[in-house]
Scaffold this active site. Structure first.
Site, short mmCIF file in Angstrom:
data_model
loop_
_atom_site.label_atom_id
_atom_site.label_comp_id
_atom_site.label_asym_id
_atom_site.label_seq_id
_atom_site.Cartn_x
_atom_site.Cartn_y
_atom_site.Cartn_z
N ASP A 1 -64.68 21.34 36.96
CA ASP A 1 -63.90 22.51 37.32
C ASP A 1 -62.45 22.12 37.61
OD1 ASP A 1 -63.34 25.14 37.82
OD2 ASP A 1 -64.31 25.22 39.77
N ASP B 1 -63.92 14.97 35.40
CA ASP B 1 -64.28 16.01 36.35
C ASP B 1 -64.47 17.31 35.55
OD1 ASP B 1 -64.45 17.38 38.94
OD2 ASP B 1 -62.51 18.21 38.39
#
Length: 341
Positions: free
Chosen positions: A17, A15
């Site tokens: 952020d 992932d």
């Protein structure tokens, strides 16, 4: 030599952020972890629900933060939406694009024709976040969907984290169209399967590891794709959130940040721990420190608590500390509000 997580899995599905970066800065250890993966022959994929930027833009942004990335290593929910559309439509079919030009480019790359207004030749609507979105865009999408067009949402993220705080995400705008049409979209992004499948296929992975900071997208996406996951506490999810999560939403591993991928795998699993004992009753966990001295590993306590408390539907539970060391560890974990003397 102790095995690293990096040595167990053939791909890292990262992932962005909260995992690789926070705001305008890379998470400490992110660049080194990505470099170590490449040196180890472990594939890297940056997997994001962000549908507003192209893979080239994402790779450029990561590189500017010191995390080397190639466009081919980026998997976005927009790309997954393009795959969904291509599988269900005929080449050259018109797709009404509610989103950025980058999303329209992906529609074109899928062999379809992006348009911005509804006509009776529109076969599908694809919806992704754009900060320039206007009422007209939602109105055109509503007309097309009510006329029977396939509706694909890039993601259902209700909010978008920014430096100013949480702003409306694509899921909030999808909700407006849902209210106007009474229809449900096909979802491409996490936690739905298309994006995870796209990333796994792109990496040619047989045993990938998802690394993320959100239970509702990253970890749920790993569950949907039936692969292992590492939850990092460098972003949205807190220890209290993890403890309260239902058993099905628990990752296999939990760590402070992405840098732990390069450390020993032993001890990162949610399981009973050598230095902490936890007893469970229906309404309470009782924890005690059994170590011989510092350092005290608070995350080991969290893993032990989660192993003991595996609720079907989730929910908070009271934690009783039997000693000062355990009480201090609960405070450090931010779950002292559930602790009782």
């Amino acid at each position: 030599m102790k095995r690293r997580l990096l040595d167990i899995y053939d791909a890292l599905l990262l992932d962005l952020d909260g995992t690789v970066y926070r705001g305008g800065q890379a998470v400490p250890g992110a660049a080194e972890t990505v470099q170590a993966a490449r040196e180890n022959g472990t594939a890297v994929r940056f997997v994001t629900n962000n549908a507003s930027r192209s893979p080239e833009d994402v790779a450029e942004h990561l590189t500017s933060l010191g995390v080397a990335a190639e466009p081919s290593e980026v998997s976005t929910s927009a790309q997954a939406a393009g795959t969904v559309l291509a599988e269900r439509l005929q080449p050259g079919d018109e797709v009404l694009v509610v989103g950025t030009d980058a999303l329209a480019d992906i529609v074109s790359a899928a062999g379809l024709r992006p348009v911005r207004s509804f006509t009776d030749t529109v076969k599908a609507v694809v919806q992704g976040l754009s900060r320039e979105l206007a009422y007209r865009d939602l109105a055109e999408a509503t007309l097309a969907i009510r006329a029977g067009a396939l509706w694909v949402a890039c993601n259902m993220d209700a909010t978008l984290p920014t430096e100013r705080g949480e702003l409306p995400g694509n899921g909030s705008l999808v909700a407006a169209v849902r209210a106007a049409t009474g229809q449900e979209p096909v979802v491409a992004g996490k936690p739905a399967r298309p994006l995870m499948d796209e990333a796994i296929t792109s990496a040619n992975a047989g045993s990938p590891l998802v690394v993320g900071d959100r239970l509702d997208t990253d970890i749920a996406g790993a569950v949907t794709a039936e692969v292992d996951a590492l939850l990092v506490l460098s972003g949205v999810t807190t220890p209290a959130d993890l403890l309260a999560a239902p058993a099905w939403l628990r990752p296999r591993y939990v760590a402070t940040s992405i840098g732990d991928v390069c450390g020993p795998a032993a001890g990162l699993e949610i399981a009973a721990q050598r230095t902490w004992e936890v007893d469970r009753t229906d309404h309470q966990l009782t924890a005690r420190w059994t170590g011989n001295g510092p350092p005290v590993d608070e995350l080991a306590l969290l893993r032990a608590l989660c192993a003991a408390h595996r609720p079907i539907d989730g929910g908070e539970i009271k934690v009783r500390a039997e000693d000062d060391t355990t009480r201090a560890a609960l405070v450090a974990l931010g779950i002292a509000r559930t602790a009782v003397p």
